[in-house]
Design a protein around this motif. Structure first.
Motif, PDB file in Angstrom:
ATOM      1  N   ASN A 350       0.802  -1.221   0.000  1.00  0.00           N
ATOM      2  CA  ASN A 350       0.000   0.000   0.000  1.00  0.00           C
ATOM      3  C   ASN A 350       0.835   1.272   0.000  1.00  0.00           C
ATOM      4  O   ASN A 350       0.572   2.190  -0.794  1.00  0.00           O
ATOM      5  CB  ASN A 350      -0.939  -0.018   1.207  1.00  0.00           C
ATOM      6  N   VAL A 351       1.822   1.355   0.876  1.00  0.00           N
ATOM      7  CA  VAL A 351       2.669   2.550   0.912  1.00  0.00           C
ATOM      8  C   VAL A 351       3.664   2.531  -0.243  1.00  0.00           C
ATOM      9  O   VAL A 351       3.957   3.569  -0.838  1.00  0.00           O
ATOM     10  CB  VAL A 351       3.417   2.639   2.259  1.00  0.00           C
ATOM     11  N   GLY A 355       1.339   3.465  -3.392  1.00  0.00           N
ATOM     12  CA  GLY A 355       1.726   4.849  -3.164  1.00  0.00           C
ATOM     13  C   GLY A 355       2.563   5.434  -4.276  1.00  0.00           C
ATOM     14  O   GLY A 355       2.503   6.646  -4.541  1.00  0.00           O
ATOM     15  N   PHE A 356       3.328   4.601  -4.974  1.00  0.00           N
ATOM     16  CA  PHE A 356       4.187   5.095  -6.047  1.00  0.00           C
ATOM     17  C   PHE A 356       3.686   4.702  -7.432  1.00  0.00           C
ATOM     18  O   PHE A 356       4.431   4.744  -8.405  1.00  0.00           O
ATOM     19  CB  PHE A 356       5.616   4.611  -5.833  1.00  0.00           C
ATOM     20  N   GLY A 357       2.408   4.303  -7.500  1.00  0.00           N
ATOM     21  CA  GLY A 357       1.760   4.101  -8.785  1.00  0.00           C
ATOM     22  C   GLY A 357       2.066   2.806  -9.493  1.00  0.00           C
ATOM     23  O   GLY A 357       1.730   2.646 -10.674  1.00  0.00           O
ATOM     24  N   VAL A 358       2.685   1.861  -8.819  1.00  0.00           N
ATOM     25  CA  VAL A 358       2.979   0.574  -9.455  1.00  0.00           C
ATOM     26  C   VAL A 358       1.714  -0.261  -9.593  1.00  0.00           C
ATOM     27  O   VAL A 358       1.514  -0.952 -10.601  1.00  0.00           O
ATOM     28  CB  VAL A 358       4.045  -0.191  -8.643  1.00  0.00           C
ATOM     29  N   LEU A 359       0.841  -0.204  -8.587  1.00  0.00           N
ATOM     30  CA  LEU A 359      -0.418  -0.936  -8.590  1.00  0.00           C
ATOM     31  C   LEU A 359      -1.567   0.013  -8.324  1.00  0.00           C
ATOM     32  O   LEU A 359      -1.405   1.048  -7.661  1.00  0.00           O
ATOM     33  CB  LEU A 359      -0.426  -2.020  -7.502  1.00  0.00           C
ATOM     34  N   GLY A 365      -4.019  -7.408  -9.423  1.00  0.00           N
ATOM     35  CA  GLY A 365      -2.666  -7.571  -8.903  1.00  0.00           C
ATOM     36  C   GLY A 365      -2.563  -7.217  -7.435  1.00  0.00           C
ATOM     37  O   GLY A 365      -1.829  -7.861  -6.671  1.00  0.00           O
ATOM     38  N   TYR A 366      -3.322  -6.198  -7.029  1.00  0.00           N
ATOM     39  CA  TYR A 366      -3.331  -5.780  -5.631  1.00  0.00           C
ATOM     40  C   TYR A 366      -3.824  -6.914  -4.739  1.00  0.00           C
ATOM     41  O   TYR A 366      -3.190  -7.247  -3.730  1.00  0.00           O
ATOM     42  CB  TYR A 366      -4.225  -4.549  -5.479  1.00  0.00           C
ATOM     43  N   TRP A 367      -4.944  -7.523  -5.115  1.00  0.00           N
ATOM     44  CA  TRP A 367      -5.498  -8.593  -4.280  1.00  0.00           C
ATOM     45  C   TRP A 367      -4.647  -9.856  -4.347  1.00  0.00           C
ATOM     46  O   TRP A 367      -4.561 -10.610  -3.368  1.00  0.00           O
ATOM     47  CB  TRP A 367      -6.931  -8.898  -4.693  1.00  0.00           C
ATOM     48  N   ALA A 368      -3.976 -10.088  -5.487  1.00  0.00           N
ATOM     49  CA  ALA A 368      -3.109 -11.266  -5.589  1.00  0.00           C
ATOM     50  C   ALA A 368      -1.981 -11.190  -4.573  1.00  0.00           C
ATOM     51  O   ALA A 368      -1.610 -12.204  -3.961  1.00  0.00           O
ATOM     52  CB  ALA A 368      -2.545 -11.364  -7.006  1.00  0.00           C
ATOM     53  N   LEU A 369      -1.411  -9.996  -4.365  1.00  0.00           N
ATOM     54  CA  LEU A 369      -0.361  -9.828  -3.374  1.00  0.00           C
ATOM     55  C   LEU A 369      -0.925  -9.779  -1.957  1.00  0.00           C
ATOM     56  O   LEU A 369      -0.327 -10.326  -1.018  1.00  0.00           O
ATOM     57  CB  LEU A 369       0.427  -8.546  -3.666  1.00  0.00           C
TER      58      LEU A 369
END
Length: 404
Positions: A350-351, A355-359, A365-369
Motif C-alpha cells: 500500500n505505501v 503509493g508510487f503508482g505501481v499498482l 494484482g493488488y489482491w493477488a499480493l
C-alpha cells in the motif's frame, strides 16, 4: 483460545513466555491494517471509529465484511493480549524471588528479561489501536494523548535501559559472557525491545500537528532506533560466529527469525519519521527513498526467513515443538515473524507499490499480493491457537480433573 492460567508458582515459566502476549498483541495490530489501508480516512492519517461506521453505510459488501472482521480480530486478540500480559507479569513478580532468577541474572540468558518491556511497549501500541477503532471522538483529544504516550514509552524505555545497564555492566567489566553457548540470535531481544519502543515513540511524528511534539518524537525514537541498530549489528555477528563454530542450538533455533520483526518495526519507525520531517520541517524527505527502504528491508526479511526455515526444518523443530507434544517457551518466537511479515507486506503493497503508482488499489494484482499477507496472517493465528492449547491447555485440564 482463552484458558484459565496458573495462579500459583509455575516452575516451567520463563521470561520468553512474554512472547505469547506479544504475539497476540501483534495480531490485533495486524487486523488494524485492514482498516488502515482499505478504508478511506480523509480526516486523519489513520482510520477512526467514524470512518468505519461510514464504510458500513456507504461501501460495498467486501469492505463491510472487512470492517466487521477487523473489529472482531482487534477485540479478540487485544483481550487475549491483556489476559496473557497480566499472567506473565504475575509470574515475573514471583520469579524475581527465586534462585532461578538469580542464576538467570548471571548468565547469557539475562537478556531474556527484555521480553518484559518489549511486550509492555506492544501493549501501549495495542491500546492506541483499540482507542482509534472503538472510541468515538478520540481524535479530538489526540494532541493531549501524544505527550502521555511519549511519557509511557519513555518509562518503558527506562526499564529496558536499566536491564541493559545491568547486563552490559556485568559482562563488559567482569566478563563471563559464554560465547560458546551464544549459538543463536536470542541476544537480539534487546534490539527487538528497543525497536518496539522506537516505533511507538515515532507515532506522534507521523500524526501530531504540534511541531514541539513532533520534535520530541523524532529525537526520542531516533535514540532507541540507533540503539536497536547497534545492538543488532553486534549480536548478529557474535551469534553467527558461534553458530558457525558450534552449530545452532536446536531449542533456540526460532531466534533466527527475530530479525524479521525487528526490521518491520524499524521500517515503520523510519516511515513515521520521514512523514514527520516532510510535514513539519519541509525536508523533502520521502519519495523513492521510502520505496527503496521497504524493498531492501523486505528482502532482508525474506533472506533471514529462508535461512531460519532451513535450520528449523533440519532440526525437525515444527514436528517437535509445534505439532508435537514437546513444550518450549521459545516456540512463541515463531509468532512474531508471522505478524511482522504480514504487517510489512501490507506496508509494502500500500505505501510502496500503490503509493508510487505501481499498482492500483483493489486491482487484480493488488489482491493477488494481499492474499499472501492474509494467508500468512491466517497461519499465524493458527499457530497462536495451537501453541496456547499446547502450553496452557494443561492448566484448564488440571482444573477440570480436580476431584470433588
Amino acid at each position: 483460545m482463552f484458558y484459565r492460567l496458573s495462579r500459583g508458582d509455575d516452575a516451567s515459566w520463563a521470561p520468553t513466555y512474554f512472547l505469547a502476549a506479544l504475539g497476540a498483541g501483534g495480531l490485533a495490530v495486524s487486523f488494524f491494517m485492514w482498516l488502515m489501508f482499505w478504508l478511506p480516512h480523509p480526516g486523519a492519517p489513520v482510520p477512526l471509529f467514524g470512518d468505519a461506521l461510514s464504510a458500513l453505510v456507504g461501501e460495498g459488501l467486501l469492505i463491510k465484511l472487512a470492517v466487521v472482521g477487523a473489529w472482531v480480530g482487534i477485540a479478540m486478540f487485544s483481550v487475549l493480549h491483556i489476559h496473557l500480559l497480566v499472567w506473565n507479569l504475575r509470574q515475573y513478580a514471583r520469579f524475581r524471588s527465586t534462585a532461578d532468577y538469580r542464576e538467570l541474572r548471571n548468565s547469557n540468558s539475562e537478556t531474556q528479561l527484555l521480553a518484559g518491556p518489549l511486550t509492555v511497549a506492544m501493549s501501549i501500541n495495542v491500546g492506541f489501536v483499540v482507542g482509534l477503532t472503538f472510541v468515538p471522538g478520540l481524535w479530538s483529544v489526540v494532541e493531549w494523548l501524544f505527550p502521555l504516550a511519549l511519557l509511557a514509552f519513555v518509562l518503558v524505555g527506562y526499564w529496558a535501559l536499566a536491564l541493559l545497564r545491568d547486563f552490559w555492566g556485568r559482562v563488559l567489566v567482569g566478563g563471563g559472557f559464554d560465547c560458546v553457548r551464544n549459538n543463536n540470535l536470542g541476544q537480539l531481544m534487546p534490539a527487538f525491545a528497543s525497536a518496539m519502543i522506537a516505533v511507538g515513540l515515532a507515532a506522534p511524528a507521523a500524526m501530531s500537528q504540534n511541531t514541539v511534539t513532533v520534535a520530541f518524537s523524532l529525537v526520542l525514537s531516533s535514540f532507541f532506533m540507533v540503539l536497536a541498530f547497534i545492538i543488532g549489528g553486534i549480536q548478529i555477528v557474535l551469534g553467527f560466529r558461534a553458530m558457525l563454530e558450534q552449530g545452532a542450538d536446536p531449542s533456540t533455533a526460532p531466534s533466527l527469525w527475530i530479525v524479521v520483526p525487528i526490521l518491520t518495526t524499524l521500517s515503520i519507525t523510519l516511515l513515521r519519521q520521514t512523514h514527520g520531517l516532510h510535514g513539519h520541517f519541509e525536508s523533502g524527505a520521502g519519495g523513492v527513498e521510502a520505496m527503496t527502504m521497504l524493498i531492501i528491508f523486505l528482502c532482508a526479511q525474506l533472506v533471514f526467513g529462508l535461512l531460519g526455515w532451513v535450520v528449523l526444518s533440519r532440526y525437525g523443530y515444527f514436528s517437535r515443538f509445534v505439532t508435537g507434544p514437546e513444550k518450549s517457551a521459545g516456540a512463541y518466537a515463531l509468532v512474531c515473524p508471522g505478524v511482522a511479515l504480514t504487517v510489512m507486506l501490507h506496508f509494502f503493497i500500500n505505501v510502496g507499490l500503490v503509493g508510487f503508482g505501481v499498482l492500483d488499489r483493489f486491482s487484480t494484482g493488488y489482491w493477488a499480493l494481499t492474499i499472501i499477507a492474509l494467508g500468512l496472517q491466517g497461519v499465524t493465528i493458527w499457530l497462536v491457537l495451537r501453541l496456547n492449547r499446547l502450553h496452557f491447555g494443561d492448566f484448564e485440564r488440571d482444573r477440570t480433573e480436580e476431584p470433588l
